[in-house]
Design an enzyme around this catalytic site. Structure first.
Site, PDB file in Angstrom:
ATOM      1  N   HIS A  43      67.260  60.093   1.671  1.00 28.44           N
ATOM      2  CA  HIS A  43      67.362  58.959   0.738  1.00 28.44           C
ATOM      3  C   HIS A  43      66.006  58.310   0.498  1.00 28.44           C
ATOM      4  O   HIS A  43      65.204  58.127   1.399  1.00 28.44           O
ATOM      5  CB  HIS A  43      68.424  57.944   1.165  1.00 28.44           C
ATOM      6  N   ASP A  54      62.881  56.497   8.172  1.00 32.51           N
ATOM      7  CA  ASP A  54      64.144  56.199   7.480  1.00 32.51           C
ATOM      8  C   ASP A  54      63.859  55.778   6.057  1.00 32.51           C
ATOM      9  O   ASP A  54      63.708  54.611   5.776  1.00 32.51           O
ATOM     10  CB  ASP A  54      64.902  55.104   8.240  1.00 32.51           C
ATOM     11  N   HIS A  83      64.796  50.443  10.680  1.00 30.37           N
ATOM     12  CA  HIS A  83      64.976  49.184   9.916  1.00 30.37           C
ATOM     13  C   HIS A  83      64.041  48.057  10.377  1.00 30.37           C
ATOM     14  O   HIS A  83      64.332  46.886  10.145  1.00 30.37           O
ATOM     15  CB  HIS A  83      66.433  48.671   9.991  1.00 30.37           C
ATOM     16  N   ASP A 121      68.422  62.640   7.648  1.00 29.88           N
ATOM     17  CA  ASP A 121      68.347  61.179   7.654  1.00 29.88           C
ATOM     18  C   ASP A 121      68.540  60.651   9.073  1.00 29.88           C
ATOM     19  O   ASP A 121      69.311  59.745   9.319  1.00 29.88           O
ATOM     20  CB  ASP A 121      69.395  60.579   6.705  1.00 29.88           C
ATOM     21  N   GLU A 146      70.964  54.487  -0.343  1.00 31.34           N
ATOM     22  CA  GLU A 146      71.801  54.775   0.840  1.00 31.34           C
ATOM     23  C   GLU A 146      71.998  53.524   1.691  1.00 31.34           C
ATOM     24  O   GLU A 146      73.059  53.304   2.250  1.00 31.34           O
ATOM     25  CB  GLU A 146      71.147  55.878   1.678  1.00 31.34           C
ATOM     26  N   GLU A 147      70.949  52.705   1.786  1.00 27.61           N
ATOM     27  CA  GLU A 147      70.979  51.606   2.747  1.00 27.61           C
ATOM     28  C   GLU A 147      71.971  50.504   2.421  1.00 27.61           C
ATOM     29  O   GLU A 147      72.579  49.940   3.311  1.00 27.61           O
ATOM     30  CB  GLU A 147      69.575  50.978   2.886  1.00 27.61           C
TER      31      GLU A 147
HETATM   32 ZN   LIG Z   1      68.486  56.344   6.588  1.00 24.83          ZN
END
Ligand SMILES: [Zn+2]
Length: 437
Positions: free
Chosen positions: A260, A272, A404, A334, A306-307
């Site tokens: 993503h 990520d 994140h 991912d 995606e998030e």
């Molecule tokens: Zn991800």
């Protein structure tokens, strides 16, 4: 089999000698930066990965339009606990993605700590109403696969705010989902229950959670003040980016490989999921570079959103349903750009039998775990088409430390680990392109 191991070695040599995944990742992290859906960064990432796909030698590169949510963080959050001794303790917080902001003056209230939902429910509305709930659930370090610990703890981030709001809470602090104790709060999406009031929700760093918990236990905390500035704007137009290498014998059989393109706003989104994107581009490049053409069509897809919405993954499957082609396999990376350990499969028994028969080919590359179950959030919606879903499973030990958070940067990625992951992805795509599934 012997012939295949020769081709796979050729793929590996090509990637380790001439690979572009690492330099593309550097571009994506340093020149583009954060890529939250709807942001200028996301728009630039669409443009730049389309360029990378063209440079990788894709026959066609195109965009799939989709509307995405646009959540913005606004100014830096402020959190403070005022203590009985007249002092105050700063709280190291960030707003959770999709959270509503506090009123302009912030919120000030007493805080109650719970370790889990059972403790919250035991308290009931009498002890929760008008207060800020602090979920201090520690990720279980006993799980060897950190995704399992993440899954267990993740419910407090996703459901915690609405569960607390149902009992009358006015705000929520969630302990960061990380196995290490440090000063980096991690964001991530929360999900409001439409039947409950939407209350502001923040994550606190793990060290901050420990400190706050100690102060609460010592009955030192009078009140907590939270001020966040995030809000949800109108949906905006964005895109999935698709690059295609047309199959020489079965062009209507499609193999999807992707990651993503969007990331959270706090960092560069290196692991990520910058790595999944540049690996997928490299799959295409290396297949082309070793000469010849795959028998089946290979598509590298940069999925958007995606998030905080999965709009890109859903759009890709929606279009796939109308294309009238066979989407035989989809592979997603991912889970970070770390050393590959193997794959997880969601497939029917015939497909699984075939996939397992290829396992010996992956031994020289250390991808030894061929596990039941797996795929990826973005490719999940393809399951309705009977597509075999495969997730790349890299080593999970360090991923949750930086997931994140501001620490998910280019420097945290090893070029060799990234390349090795790409080698096994390309090998898998090559085998399915060669023999079908
Ligand atoms: Zn991800």
């Amino acid at each position: 089999m012997n012939q295949d191991s020769v081709v796979i070695k050729k793929i590996s040599d090509e990637i380790f000698m001439n690979g572009t995944a690492y330099s593309n990742l550097k571009y994506l992290c340093k020149q583009v930066g954060q890529r939250l859906s709807g942001s200028a960064g996301a728009a630039l990432a669409v443009e730049q990965t389309a360029r990378m796909l063209r440079e990788a030698g894709a026959d066609t590169v195109y965009l799939q339009p989709c509307m995405v949510p646009q959540w913005v963080r606004g100014a830096k959050e402020i959190g403070t606990a005022s203590l009985n001794n007249g002092k105050s303790m700063p709280l190291n917080i960030v707003a959770l993605g999709m959270s509503v902001g506090t009123p302009a003056n912030g919120i000030t209230a007493a805080v109650v700590e719970v370790k889990n939902f059972a403790e919250l429910d035991a308290m009931g509305p009498d002890q929760v109403k008008g207060k800020i709930v602090f979920y201090n659930f520690r990720m279980d370090p006993r799980h060897i696969n950190t995704f399992r610990a993440y899954g267990e703890a993740g419910v407090y981030r996703s459901q915690g705010p609405s569960r607390a709001a149902a009992l009358g809470a006015i705000g929520v602090i969630v302990r960061t989902l990380s196995p290490v104790i440090d000063d980096h709060p991690h964001t991530g999406a929360t999900r409001y229950d439409e039947n409950q009031p939407k209350i502001p929700a923040v994550a606190i760093s793990t060290s901050g959670a420990e400190e706050l918990s100690k102060a609460i236990a010592a009955k030192m905390v009078k009140q907590v003040y939270l001020k966040t500035n995030c809000k949800q704007l109108e949906d905006v137009l964005s895109y999935n980016v698709v690059g295609e290498l047309k199959g020489s014998e079965f062009p209507d059989e499609i193999i999807t490989v992707g990651g993503h393109l969007d990331s959270w706003d706090l960092a560069e989104g290196a692991h990520d999921d910058g790595t999944g994107c540049v690996q997928s581009i490299e799959v295409l490049r290396s297949l082309k570079a070793i000469g010849g053409r795959p028998k089946r069509t290979v598509r590298a897809v940069m999925f958007m959103n995606e998030e905080n919405g999965l709009r890109g993954g859903n759009k890709y499957a929606e279009i796939a349903k109308m294309e009238g082609k066979k989407f035989i396999m989809a592979l997603e990376s991912d889970a970070g750009g770390f050393t590959p350990r193997g794959f997880g499969f969601t497939a029917n028994s015939l497909q699984k039998e075939k996939l397992l028969s290829w396992k010996p080919l992956f031994v020289p590359y250390g991808a030894l775990e061929f596990n039941e179950g797996g795929g990826g959030a973005d490719i999940g919606p393809l399951r309705g088409l009977g597509t075999a879903l495969i997730g790349l499973n890299p080593d999970s030990q360090r991923y949750m430390d930086l997931h994140h958070a501001t620490t998910d940067v280019f420097e945290a990625v090893s070029e060799r680990e990234l390349n090795l992951g790409t080698v096994v992805m390309t090998a898998m795509v090559y085998l399915v392109a060669q023999y079908g599934l």
